[in-house]
Design an enzyme around this catalytic site. Structure first.
Site, PDB file in Angstrom:
ATOM      1  N   ASP A 148      -8.913  11.576  17.018  1.00 11.70           N
ATOM      2  CA  ASP A 148      -8.846  10.168  17.410  1.00 11.70           C
ATOM      3  C   ASP A 148     -10.032   9.827  18.313  1.00 11.70           C
ATOM      4  O   ASP A 148     -10.247  10.461  19.337  1.00 11.70           O
ATOM      5  CB  ASP A 148      -7.526   9.912  18.155  1.00 11.70           C
ATOM      6  CG  ASP A 148      -7.250   8.429  18.316  1.00 11.70           C
ATOM      7  OD1 ASP A 148      -8.101   7.715  18.894  1.00 11.70           O
ATOM      8  OD2 ASP A 148      -6.194   7.983  17.853  1.00 11.70           O
ATOM      9  N   ASN A 152       0.884  -1.167   0.000  1.00 12.44           N
ATOM     10  CA  ASN A 152       0.000   0.000   0.000  1.00 12.44           C
ATOM     11  C   ASN A 152       0.919   1.214   0.000  1.00 12.44           C
ATOM     12  O   ASN A 152       1.450   1.603   1.026  1.00 12.44           O
ATOM     13  CB  ASN A 152      -0.883  -0.032   1.255  1.00 12.44           C
ATOM     14  CG  ASN A 152      -1.862   1.118   1.294  1.00 12.44           C
ATOM     15  OD1 ASN A 152      -1.815   2.025   0.458  1.00 12.44           O
ATOM     16  ND2 ASN A 152      -2.751   1.086   2.267  1.00 12.44           N
ATOM     17  N   LYS A 194       3.205   0.785   3.203  1.00 12.78           N
ATOM     18  CA  LYS A 194       2.826  -0.263   4.150  1.00 12.78           C
ATOM     19  C   LYS A 194       2.933  -1.582   3.406  1.00 12.78           C
ATOM     20  O   LYS A 194       2.569  -1.654   2.233  1.00 12.78           O
ATOM     21  CB  LYS A 194       1.376  -0.086   4.612  1.00 12.78           C
ATOM     22  CG  LYS A 194       1.177   1.086   5.539  1.00 12.78           C
ATOM     23  CD  LYS A 194      -0.253   1.087   6.065  1.00 12.78           C
ATOM     24  CE  LYS A 194      -0.582   2.431   6.667  1.00 12.78           C
ATOM     25  NZ  LYS A 194      -1.926   2.889   6.409  1.00 12.78           N
ATOM     26  N   LEU A 242     -16.167   1.960   9.843  1.00 14.16           N
ATOM     27  CA  LEU A 242     -15.996   3.174  10.642  1.00 14.16           C
ATOM     28  C   LEU A 242     -14.563   3.241  11.162  1.00 14.16           C
ATOM     29  O   LEU A 242     -14.239   2.661  12.200  1.00 14.16           O
ATOM     30  CB  LEU A 242     -16.996   3.180  11.818  1.00 14.16           C
ATOM     31  CG  LEU A 242     -18.476   2.907  11.468  1.00 14.16           C
ATOM     32  CD1 LEU A 242     -19.335   2.913  12.725  1.00 14.16           C
ATOM     33  CD2 LEU A 242     -18.997   3.916  10.451  1.00 14.16           C
ATOM     34  N   GLY A 243     -13.709   3.890  10.385  1.00 11.86           N
ATOM     35  CA  GLY A 243     -12.318   4.100  10.803  1.00 11.86           C
ATOM     36  C   GLY A 243     -12.072   5.593  10.783  1.00 11.86           C
ATOM     37  O   GLY A 243     -12.999   6.378  10.942  1.00 11.86           O
ATOM     38  N   ASN A 244     -10.825   5.949  10.559  1.00 11.57           N
ATOM     39  CA  ASN A 244     -10.509   7.354  10.399  1.00 11.57           C
ATOM     40  C   ASN A 244     -11.240   7.893   9.173  1.00 11.57           C
ATOM     41  O   ASN A 244     -11.868   8.947   9.206  1.00 11.57           O
ATOM     42  CB  ASN A 244      -8.997   7.451  10.254  1.00 11.57           C
ATOM     43  CG  ASN A 244      -8.515   8.820  10.520  1.00 11.57           C
ATOM     44  OD1 ASN A 244      -9.182   9.618  11.177  1.00 11.57           O
ATOM     45  ND2 ASN A 244      -7.364   9.122   9.975  1.00 11.57           N
ATOM     46  N   GLY A 245     -11.174   7.130   8.083  1.00  7.73           N
ATOM     47  CA  GLY A 245     -12.087   7.335   6.961  1.00  7.73           C
ATOM     48  C   GLY A 245     -13.275   6.414   7.227  1.00  7.73           C
ATOM     49  O   GLY A 245     -13.090   5.347   7.788  1.00  7.73           O
ATOM     50  N   GLU A 282      -8.212  -5.966   4.593  1.00 12.09           N
ATOM     51  CA  GLU A 282      -8.066  -5.614   3.177  1.00 12.09           C
ATOM     52  C   GLU A 282      -6.833  -6.254   2.549  1.00 12.09           C
ATOM     53  O   GLU A 282      -6.856  -6.643   1.384  1.00 12.09           O
ATOM     54  CB  GLU A 282      -7.998  -4.084   3.042  1.00 12.09           C
ATOM     55  CG  GLU A 282      -9.348  -3.437   3.329  1.00 12.09           C
ATOM     56  CD  GLU A 282      -9.259  -1.985   3.772  1.00 12.09           C
ATOM     57  OE1 GLU A 282      -8.745  -1.736   4.881  1.00 12.09           O
ATOM     58  OE2 GLU A 282      -9.687  -1.107   3.019  1.00 12.09           O
ATOM     59  N   ASN A 289     -14.025  -1.548  17.621  1.00  6.75           N
ATOM     60  CA  ASN A 289     -13.609  -1.320  19.007  1.00  6.75           C
ATOM     61  C   ASN A 289     -14.543  -0.484  19.871  1.00  6.75           C
ATOM     62  O   ASN A 289     -14.517  -0.622  21.096  1.00  6.75           O
ATOM     63  CB  ASN A 289     -12.230  -0.659  19.017  1.00  6.75           C
ATOM     64  CG  ASN A 289     -11.164  -1.579  18.456  1.00  6.75           C
ATOM     65  OD1 ASN A 289     -10.897  -2.633  19.027  1.00  6.75           O
ATOM     66  ND2 ASN A 289     -10.588  -1.215  17.330  1.00  6.75           N
ATOM     67  N   ARG A 327      -2.529  -2.140  -3.486  1.00  9.37           N
ATOM     68  CA  ARG A 327      -3.772  -1.419  -3.262  1.00  9.37           C
ATOM     69  C   ARG A 327      -3.729  -0.159  -4.127  1.00  9.37           C
ATOM     70  O   ARG A 327      -2.795   0.627  -4.034  1.00  9.37           O
ATOM     71  CB  ARG A 327      -3.882  -1.039  -1.784  1.00  9.37           C
ATOM     72  CG  ARG A 327      -5.089  -0.194  -1.542  1.00  9.37           C
ATOM     73  CD  ARG A 327      -5.165   0.267  -0.112  1.00  9.37           C
ATOM     74  NE  ARG A 327      -6.378   1.041   0.036  1.00  9.37           N
ATOM     75  CZ  ARG A 327      -6.541   1.982   0.951  1.00  9.37           C
ATOM     76  NH1 ARG A 327      -5.572   2.251   1.788  1.00  9.37           N
ATOM     77  NH2 ARG A 327      -7.659   2.645   1.023  1.00  9.37           N
ATOM     78  N   HIS A 362     -13.266   2.113  -0.083  1.00 10.31           N
ATOM     79  CA  HIS A 362     -13.287   1.045   0.930  1.00 10.31           C
ATOM     80  C   HIS A 362     -13.952  -0.225   0.386  1.00 10.31           C
ATOM     81  O   HIS A 362     -14.407  -1.058   1.166  1.00 10.31           O
ATOM     82  CB  HIS A 362     -14.091   1.454   2.192  1.00 10.31           C
ATOM     83  CG  HIS A 362     -13.491   2.526   3.022  1.00 10.31           C
ATOM     84  ND1 HIS A 362     -14.259   3.451   3.676  1.00 10.31           N
ATOM     85  CD2 HIS A 362     -12.200   2.804   3.333  1.00 10.31           C
ATOM     86  CE1 HIS A 362     -13.474   4.279   4.359  1.00 10.31           C
ATOM     87  NE2 HIS A 362     -12.227   3.914   4.155  1.00 10.31           N
ATOM     88  N   ARG A 400     -12.559  14.619   7.951  1.00 10.23           N
ATOM     89  CA  ARG A 400     -13.358  15.024   6.781  1.00 10.23           C
ATOM     90  C   ARG A 400     -14.778  15.351   7.214  1.00 10.23           C
ATOM     91  O   ARG A 400     -15.354  14.671   8.064  1.00 10.23           O
ATOM     92  CB  ARG A 400     -13.412  13.907   5.742  1.00 10.23           C
ATOM     93  CG  ARG A 400     -12.087  13.583   5.126  1.00 10.23           C
ATOM     94  CD  ARG A 400     -12.255  12.571   3.993  1.00 10.23           C
ATOM     95  NE  ARG A 400     -10.981  11.978   3.664  1.00 10.23           N
ATOM     96  CZ  ARG A 400     -10.756  10.666   3.644  1.00 10.23           C
ATOM     97  NH1 ARG A 400     -11.721   9.806   3.913  1.00 10.23           N
ATOM     98  NH2 ARG A 400      -9.564  10.214   3.336  1.00 10.23           N
ATOM     99  N   GLY A 436     -11.436   0.537  12.686  1.00 11.38           N
ATOM    100  CA  GLY A 436     -11.001   0.940  14.032  1.00 11.38           C
ATOM    101  C   GLY A 436     -12.127   1.257  14.995  1.00 11.38           C
ATOM    102  O   GLY A 436     -12.172   0.705  16.101  1.00 11.38           O
TER     103      GLY A 436
HETATM  104  P1  ADP Z   1      -7.748   4.155   9.046  1.00 11.85           P
HETATM  105  O1  ADP Z   1      -7.312   2.790   8.565  1.00 11.85           O
HETATM  106  O2  ADP Z   1      -8.812   4.805   8.225  1.00 11.85           O
HETATM  107  O3  ADP Z   1      -6.623   5.079   9.400  1.00 11.85           O
HETATM  108  P2  ADP Z   1      -8.681   2.721  11.397  1.00 11.85           P
HETATM  109  O4  ADP Z   1      -9.609   1.729  10.821  1.00 11.85           O
HETATM  110  O5  ADP Z   1      -7.375   2.273  11.927  1.00 11.85           O
HETATM  111  O6  ADP Z   1      -8.483   3.949  10.433  1.00 11.85           O
HETATM  112  O7  ADP Z   1      -9.474   3.464  12.580  1.00 11.85           O
HETATM  113  C1  ADP Z   1      -8.911   4.510  13.290  1.00 11.85           C
HETATM  114  C2  ADP Z   1      -9.948   4.996  14.284  1.00 11.85           C
HETATM  115  O8  ADP Z   1     -10.339   3.905  15.143  1.00 11.85           O
HETATM  116  C3  ADP Z   1      -9.440   6.118  15.175  1.00 11.85           C
HETATM  117  O9  ADP Z   1     -10.430   7.109  15.336  1.00 11.85           O
HETATM  118  C4  ADP Z   1      -9.226   5.381  16.492  1.00 11.85           C
HETATM  119  O10 ADP Z   1      -9.381   6.238  17.580  1.00 11.85           O
HETATM  120  C5  ADP Z   1     -10.336   4.362  16.484  1.00 11.85           C
HETATM  121  N1  ADP Z   1     -10.060   3.302  17.443  1.00 11.85           N
HETATM  122  C6  ADP Z   1      -9.032   2.443  17.440  1.00 11.85           C
HETATM  123  N2  ADP Z   1      -9.046   1.662  18.566  1.00 11.85           N
HETATM  124  C7  ADP Z   1     -10.112   2.072  19.290  1.00 11.85           C
HETATM  125  C8  ADP Z   1     -10.675   1.679  20.543  1.00 11.85           C
HETATM  126  N3  ADP Z   1     -10.132   0.720  21.272  1.00 11.85           N
HETATM  127  N4  ADP Z   1     -11.790   2.318  20.951  1.00 11.85           N
HETATM  128  C9  ADP Z   1     -12.343   3.301  20.214  1.00 11.85           C
HETATM  129  N5  ADP Z   1     -11.858   3.720  19.047  1.00 11.85           N
HETATM  130  C10 ADP Z   1     -10.766   3.119  18.574  1.00 11.85           C
END
Ligand code: ADP
Length: 397
Positions: A283, A7, A14, A209-212, A384, A335, A91, A180, A241, A331
């Site tokens: 975060d 990636n 990565k 539901l991640g950073n994106g 992925e 979590n 990727r 995604h 965003r 993320g």
């Molecule tokens: P990307 O791959 O888009 O950078 P990720 O899928 O790694 O993103 O997700 C990152 C997000 O997940 C961040 O907002 C991070 O705070 C959140 N996250 C990771 N671990 C936890 C956790 N244990 N509890 C709550 N949120 C979490």
């Protein structure tokens, strides 16, 4: 067969080396700050042993040389020769309307990835650079491209067109593409396995539901709609965003704040979303810890994020005329226990009933709905890289 998954970003690479006979990860690593002071490589092997190289990494060629050196390193490496790499999977963010599946890379594919660069100027040129460097440094290995946009090429016209003058679609390819895709497809297929039904028989809403972040409506095994659009900026509120807003706000703030197009683009992509409202961090973990302390801004940020996911789930259940399964991944989805609970608690009208004990866990495959719930709700960790490795293996064999 050993497959290297790459990636390649504008200042990072990565990578993961898979042994696809057993579907195990032999090593994974990350190079950061290519062309910037303080560049470094970090690699972990199966025994979780860390190997760090800190040296100047001027460009992607130097970066890939270090990746190969780390993989074949006598002490910390996992293979003895670069020839052991049977194929490389990349990727690639944007495949435009050209690619609805992964492909073996040739000159024509590279030209098309290049052509799509105007649609993803931050990503496609960096992805292409990774491909070209691998061609040079791992010459014996066939290379495959897996596109973030590919799975969503099945969206019907009514979902992918914007109600703008039609000529913008014809002339500039302005339409919704979605991203995604690799993740949405992976978790939807996986949930079908868990439920014990055919993927093509289910109506699934996947929430990455991640950073994106994006939500996808999947029916007949195909993406029918997804929340990201022409770029990853559309849709949900994300780390930095904005997601959806009234387009009239853009010329309005440009005038009020005397902003250039680059500046407003930067604000919408990098200074908005969770960061824009919470202000202290993008975060989610920081928002959660402030939420526990009763921080009001953390509360409204948390509520806004969940509210926007709920709206997409509701609208996708409406357009599919129902939903059999909802999946949370990435993320936050994997979590954030309280996010899943908050989103699902108002979905009772769909027949969703969450089991709070089952939901009380992080980062593993688990059904979190009750056995009486008419909709199955699952957490499925995304992978992925494994999809890219699997597609690469299938194509080169
Ligand atoms: P990307 O791959 O888009 O950078 P990720 O899928 O790694 O993103 O997700 C990152 C997000 O997940 C961040 O907002 C991070 O705070 C959140 N996250 C990771 N671990 C936890 C956790 N244990 N509890 C709550 N949120 C979490």
């Amino acid at each position: 067969m050993k497959i290297l998954v790459i990636n390649s970003g504008s200042s990072s690479i990565k990578y993961q080396l898979f042994n696809m006979t057993e579907e195990t990860v032999l090593a994974k690593g990350l190079i950061e700050r290519i062309g910037i002071d303080g560049s470094r490589l970090e690699q972990e092997n199966q025994a979780d042993e860390e190997f760090v190289i800190e040296e100047e990494i001027a460009d992607h060629t130097k970066g890939m040389e270090l990746v190969i050196n780390a993989l074949i390193d006598q002490e910390h490496g996992v293979i003895s020769d670069v020839d052991e790499i049977g194929a490389v999977g990349h990727r690639v963010v944007h495949g435009g309307e050209y690619f609805s599946d992964s492909v073996i890379i040739d000159e024509d594919v590279k030209a098309k990835i290049e052509e799509c660069s105007s649609l993803a100027p931050l990503h496609n040129p960096a992805n292409l650079m990774g491909i070209e460097v691998c061609e040079e440094l791992i010459p014996g290995a066939p290379q495959v491209a897996t596109f973030d946009s590919a799975f969503h090429q099945s969206m019907p016209e009514k979902a992918y067109l914007y109600p703008l003058p039609y000529e913008y679609y014809e002339q500039h390819k302005i339409r919704r593409y979605g991203f995604h895709g690799t993740s949405h497809k992976f978790v939807a297929e996986r949930v079908a396995e868990e439920i014990g039904e055919e993927f093509t028989d289910l109506k699934v809403i996947t929430c990455h539901l991640g950073n994106g972040a994006s939500v996808t409506a999947i029916e007949d095994g195909e993406s029918k709609d997804t929340s990201m659009g022409f770029t990853p900026l559309e849709g949900l509120m994300m780390g930095t965003r904005s997601g959806n807003l009234d387009p009239a706000i853009i010329p309005f703030i440009m005038e009020k704040e005397d902003l250039s197009t680059e500046e407003v683009d930067h604000i919408l992509n990098n200074e908005s979303g969770l960061l824009g409202i919470f202000e202290e961090s993008s975060d989610f973990r920081d928002i959660e810890s402030e939420l526990e302390k009763g921080n009001k801004r953390a509360k409204v940020t948390f509520d806004m994020f969940n509210y926007r996911v709920q709206k997409y789930i509701g609208s996708y259940a409406a357009v599919m005329n129902g939903v059999d399964a909802i999946v949370f991944t990435a993320g936050i989805g994997e979590n954030a226990i309280n996010v899943r609970e908050a989103i699902c608690k108002d979905l009772g009208y769909l027949g969703v009933e969450i089991d709070t004990d089952r939901n009380d866990m992080r980062g593993k495959v688990q059904k979190i709905s009750t056995d009486d719930s008419t909709v199955d709700v699952y957490v499925i960790p995304t992978n992925e890289e494994l999809v890219i490795a699997t597609d690469t293996k299938e194509l080169v064999e």
